[in-house]
Design a protein around this motif. Structure first.
Motif, PDB file in Angstrom:
ATOM      1  N   ALA A  25       0.837  -1.203   0.000  1.00  0.00           N
ATOM      2  CA  ALA A  25       0.000   0.000   0.000  1.00  0.00           C
ATOM      3  C   ALA A  25       0.870   1.250   0.000  1.00  0.00           C
ATOM      4  O   ALA A  25       0.571   2.238  -0.692  1.00  0.00           O
ATOM      5  N   ARG A  26       1.949   1.230   0.741  1.00  0.00           N
ATOM      6  CA  ARG A  26       2.839   2.396   0.790  1.00  0.00           C
ATOM      7  C   ARG A  26       3.579   2.569  -0.539  1.00  0.00           C
ATOM      8  O   ARG A  26       3.824   3.703  -0.961  1.00  0.00           O
ATOM      9  N   ASP A  27       3.906   1.453  -1.202  1.00  0.00           N
ATOM     10  CA  ASP A  27       4.476   1.546  -2.543  1.00  0.00           C
ATOM     11  C   ASP A  27       3.496   2.252  -3.484  1.00  0.00           C
ATOM     12  O   ASP A  27       3.884   3.114  -4.281  1.00  0.00           O
ATOM     13  N   LEU A  28       2.229   1.869  -3.402  1.00  0.00           N
ATOM     14  CA  LEU A  28       1.206   2.458  -4.270  1.00  0.00           C
ATOM     15  C   LEU A  28       1.038   3.945  -3.984  1.00  0.00           C
ATOM     16  O   LEU A  28       1.018   4.768  -4.909  1.00  0.00           O
ATOM     17  N   VAL A  29       0.952   4.308  -2.727  1.00  0.00           N
ATOM     18  CA  VAL A  29       0.735   5.710  -2.375  1.00  0.00           C
ATOM     19  C   VAL A  29       1.922   6.565  -2.795  1.00  0.00           C
ATOM     20  O   VAL A  29       1.749   7.684  -3.309  1.00  0.00           O
ATOM     21  N   ARG A  30       3.134   6.052  -2.618  1.00  0.00           N
ATOM     22  CA  ARG A  30       4.313   6.807  -3.062  1.00  0.00           C
ATOM     23  C   ARG A  30       4.277   7.036  -4.566  1.00  0.00           C
ATOM     24  O   ARG A  30       4.568   8.133  -5.056  1.00  0.00           O
ATOM     25  N   ALA A  31       3.922   5.986  -5.310  1.00  0.00           N
ATOM     26  CA  ALA A  31       3.888   6.107  -6.767  1.00  0.00           C
ATOM     27  C   ALA A  31       2.792   7.075  -7.214  1.00  0.00           C
ATOM     28  O   ALA A  31       2.994   7.880  -8.136  1.00  0.00           O
ATOM     29  N   LEU A  32       1.630   7.021  -6.579  1.00  0.00           N
ATOM     30  CA  LEU A  32       0.545   7.939  -6.932  1.00  0.00           C
ATOM     31  C   LEU A  32       0.923   9.376  -6.592  1.00  0.00           C
ATOM     32  O   LEU A  32       0.629  10.304  -7.354  1.00  0.00           O
ATOM     33  N   SER A  33       1.563   9.575  -5.463  1.00  0.00           N
ATOM     34  CA  SER A  33       1.986  10.922  -5.079  1.00  0.00           C
ATOM     35  C   SER A  33       2.979  11.482  -6.077  1.00  0.00           C
ATOM     36  O   SER A  33       2.918  12.662  -6.458  1.00  0.00           O
ATOM     37  N   SER A  34       3.914  10.645  -6.529  1.00  0.00           N
ATOM     38  CA  SER A  34       4.897  11.082  -7.516  1.00  0.00           C
ATOM     39  C   SER A  34       4.228  11.404  -8.841  1.00  0.00           C
ATOM     40  O   SER A  34       4.540  12.422  -9.479  1.00  0.00           O
ATOM     41  N   ALA A  35       3.292  10.557  -9.267  1.00  0.00           N
ATOM     42  CA  ALA A  35       2.593  10.803 -10.533  1.00  0.00           C
ATOM     43  C   ALA A  35       1.768  12.073 -10.456  1.00  0.00           C
ATOM     44  O   ALA A  35       1.712  12.860 -11.418  1.00  0.00           O
TER      45      ALA A  35
END
Length: 364
Positions: free
Chosen positions: A344-354
């Protein structure tokens, strides 16, 4: 800061005959634990209706729909206000749904491919069951359950704006090691029947069962043809719900991981079953593919088998101490980096970057 995410996936409510549900459940429980809000929209498919083992999850909002236009109208405000809208692989009428969502211009539109090598094979064959090649560049991020070279391929050859690995994961609260649990089977396998998985299953489980008649084996999963000649020492279970997976893995001396042909060719495609078994501390015997030894080193955290003889040696030559050491090696690696909360933290980091890189970026 918490996110509001809408996911349109194959299924969350039913684990029958698919690995998507358990993959999403682990990820969404992780998101919920970190305070994020998720709406999961699932097509009300008749084949899942009799098999819904999680109709009312407590970690997200789940809604079923029958008609795409009606669903988009009913949830229009939520789709437009969400920080991200994510479409999953194998969603019914996927190309039609993706086009409609793209026209709505959500803050972020992403794709989560839990079948990446299969998807690539389907697109190469002109099969646009759930995704069209022209749609890959439409996504702000293409999340792939396969990593490694696949990500470069998606960006360079398929036109993805951004490709990110989002491996499957496991919920450690539901998969735990019980080393003293009685062992009912020497080797087991959990997986839905697939024609391209059957040859390695024959080689790595059925043939060892023939050679070791004194040992006990099991294959759990639906869809197997009636004409398969199972040895007498191979037990069959048609469907095993997730609530019984922990007991299933803990009752095996070794468990087998078999990978679909497209995923073996492309590599870097660990299945959700691999993580579940490892979290239970069950030593894994797996077919070989690129990336596996980096995830679970051979002889330390798994046994990579290329022949029937490799499996027979593992079952007959390794003592309990060696077996448990390999199981613990796999468990330690998976629990350190592949839990639902970590994913979940991987996903949130990637979404924040995008979101930060998007032209219309605003603060979340």
């Amino acid at each position: 800061m918490s996110m509001d995410i809408v996911i349109l996936g194959l299924t969350l409510s039913s684990s029958w005959g698919n690995g998507h549900a358990t993959t999403f459940r682990s990820l969404l429980r992780g998101l919920n634990a970190d305070g994020h809000r998720v709406l999961f929209l699932e097509r009300d498919a008749p084949w899942y209706a009799p098999h819904r083992d999680l109709p009312d999850p407590d970690f997200c909002e789940l809604r079923l729909y029958d008609d795409i236009p009606a669903m988009l109208e009913n949830y229009r405000d939520r789709l437009l206000s969400a920080d991200a809208v994510i479409v999953g692989s194998y969603v019914p009428e996927g190309p039609r749904l993706i086009d409609a969502l793209h026209e709505m211009r959500p803050n972020l539109l992403c794709f989560y491919d839990i079948d990446t090598p299969v998807t690539m094979d389907k697109l190469d064959a002109g099969d646009e069951e759930y995704l069209s090649p022209r749609q890959i560049p439409l996504f702000d991020t293409y999340f792939s359950f396969s990593g490694g070279e696949v990500l470069d391929h998606l960006e360079r050859e398929r036109g993805a704006q951004r490709a990110e690995a989002l491996y499957c994961s496991v919920d450690p609260d539901r998969y735990a090691s019980r080393p003293d649990a009685p062992k009912k089977w020497d080797l087991g396998y959990l997986g839905t029947y697939s024609p391209d998985r059957q040859p390695p299953l024959e080689q790595l489980l059925i043939e060892p069962a023939h050679r070791l008649p004194e040992m006990r084996f099991i294959v759990a999963g639906p869809g197997y043809p009636d004409d398969i000649d199972w040895p007498d020492n191979v037990e069959r279970i048609d469907h095993l719900p997730p609530a019984e997976h922990e007991d299933f893995y803990n009752a095996q001396r070794f468990t087998l991981n078999v990978t679909r042909a497209a995923m073996r060719r492309m590599g870097w495609s660990p299945s959700v079953r691999l993580f579940e078994a490892a979290a239970c501390g069950t030593p894994i015997v797996s077919d070989a593919w690129r990336g596996l030894s980096e995830l679970l080193p051979d002889g330390e955290a798994a046994i990579i088998a290329e022949t029937t003889e490799d499996v027979v040696r593992a079952l007959t030559d390794l003592n309990d101490a060696e077996r448990r050491k390999i199981g613990k090696g796999g468990m330690d690696r998976v629990l350190s980096a592949h839990t639902g909360r970590a994913r979940a933290r991987d996903l949130v980091r990637a979404l924040s970057s995008a979101r930060a890189d998007a032209p219309q970026a605003v603060g979340m």
